[in-house]
Design an enzyme around this catalytic site. Sequence first.
Site, PDB file in Angstrom:
ATOM      1  CG  HIS A  70      -0.388  -0.552   2.454  1.00 41.65           C
ATOM      2  ND1 HIS A  70      -1.032  -1.498   3.204  1.00 41.65           N
ATOM      3  CD2 HIS A  70       0.781  -0.319   3.090  1.00 41.65           C
ATOM      4  CE1 HIS A  70      -0.304  -1.815   4.250  1.00 41.65           C
ATOM      5  NE2 HIS A  70       0.796  -1.110   4.208  1.00 41.65           N
TER       6      HIS A  70
ATOM      7  CE1 TYR B 143      13.971   0.405   2.645  1.00 44.04           C
ATOM      8  CE2 TYR B 143      12.438   1.840   1.514  1.00 44.04           C
ATOM      9  CZ  TYR B 143      12.684   0.815   2.399  1.00 44.04           C
ATOM     10  OH  TYR B 143      11.638   0.206   3.043  1.00 44.04           O
TER      11      TYR B 143
END
Length: 522
Positions: A175, A273
């Site tokens: 999501h 990340y």
Amino acid sequence: MPVKIAFIGAGSFGFTRTLCRDVLLVPELQDVEIALHDIDAQALDRISRIIEKDITGNDLPASVSTSLDRRAALDGADYVVSCVRIGGIEAFQSDIDIPLKYGIDQCVGDTLCAGGILYGQRNVPQMLAFQKDAKAVANDGCLFLNYANPMAINTWAALDARDRGEGVDTIGLCHGVEGGWWAIDRALANLHRDDEIGWGENYHDRTQIVCAGINHQTWYTKILYQGREIGSEELLEAFEKHERLARHEPVRIDVLRRFGLFSTESNGHLSEYVPWYRKHFATDPERASKWVGPDSWINGETGGYLRVTTEGRQLFAADFDRFLAEAGTPMSQWKRSTEHGSFIIEARETGRPYRGHFNVRNDGILPQLPADCVVEAPGYVDATGVQMAAGLTLPQACAATCRTSIDVQRMAKDAAVTGDVTLLKQAVLHDPLSAAVCEPEAIWQMVDEMLVAQRQWLPNYAAAAIDAAADRLSKHDAAGTRVLLRDWQGSTRQPVRSVEQLLADKDQSVLAADKAADERSK
């Protein structure tokens, strides 16, 4: 025959109940057979009682069964939903706490970084077992819907199994796109002084988007607001002028400023990340205030997702009687979530088309990325199955950032399949944040420590290999050659709240296990 949906890891209250209610809101699926499986008998009993009360309270023809035997739950399934957390809170704790000793400060640690890579080592062998069972006992044409992180690593391993004839068709669902979509709409509405749509309302009507990339590093490549295409300068202005979003999203806004595209993931996730933002948190903790927004764990809090997951499970267990008493409310009071799962099942079973963003094998969808990797990109579903867009492009910088993570994902996936300790260490060595913080010897010792701590959930690694890791650590300790460890709780860690505090605060958001909802509710 009714459609049968099997849930693996069904003990999650917020997630399983949400998906079940979503399905039951589709008239053609109200006779669905729901099969719940978990290895925790108590959690399984609790969630089944709540779902059964939702069904009986609305006089629906659906049925619910439970089983501690996975194959029994999967037998005859048309759809399998995986929402497992292998190793539970105990393993998750070590994903966060051990890297902290080496200076790696993670917010979530379930997709990349040291924590996410080790999480993949626990998940992949179980994913292969799930695939084997589904291939053996589920119905022909069964579709496996993977919600479990690390999304790309798990889905990649499942697709490899399918291609070997040892699994079933699999699609990864997340999501993350929704949270960023909401933020874009909110920022643009504020810029143009339109009435803002609340996060629970249909912001899709005003703003349309196209996303492409890899899970948790997907990029909004096209944005239409009120039918007009929005460029990067206007979008940047919108975020900078939205007081709350500008305060909460410094990492995402900085990436937008430098890359020209907005990223799907929250401030906290995105900061994990890439190598640029969290690398100084251990050596210069004051830097954290520049990049980690206040007020919500999802903005970057150290171990934030571990905290709220722990709180949610404790609250559900302690206050179960109240949750059960409140179950069975009229369907008219339910609201269908934006989770893809029920829409995919509805589209395949009724033929009504559904458009979403799905994690699948690349195979030319994004030609700049390796053909064998798992990408997240737009597609549609109807009775013919899942059809993906093809030939999408990203700016070079966005593609380069994705390729760095893909190389780590491939090594982590292959290490998990083969039990190769050296390849696992090389995966962590190439992880952007880990590499920015640690020298190679620190990574080697950290991975050894994590293997030893998590050995009970790592059947893919030979006992001798983990014994050797423990022996190496002992020899370093004896010789005084152990990398200097930090006695450090992280830059912005918050204590786990007690059940009494959660009840006093009336904070039930921790039950959702929904990062997109957490982002929208900031």
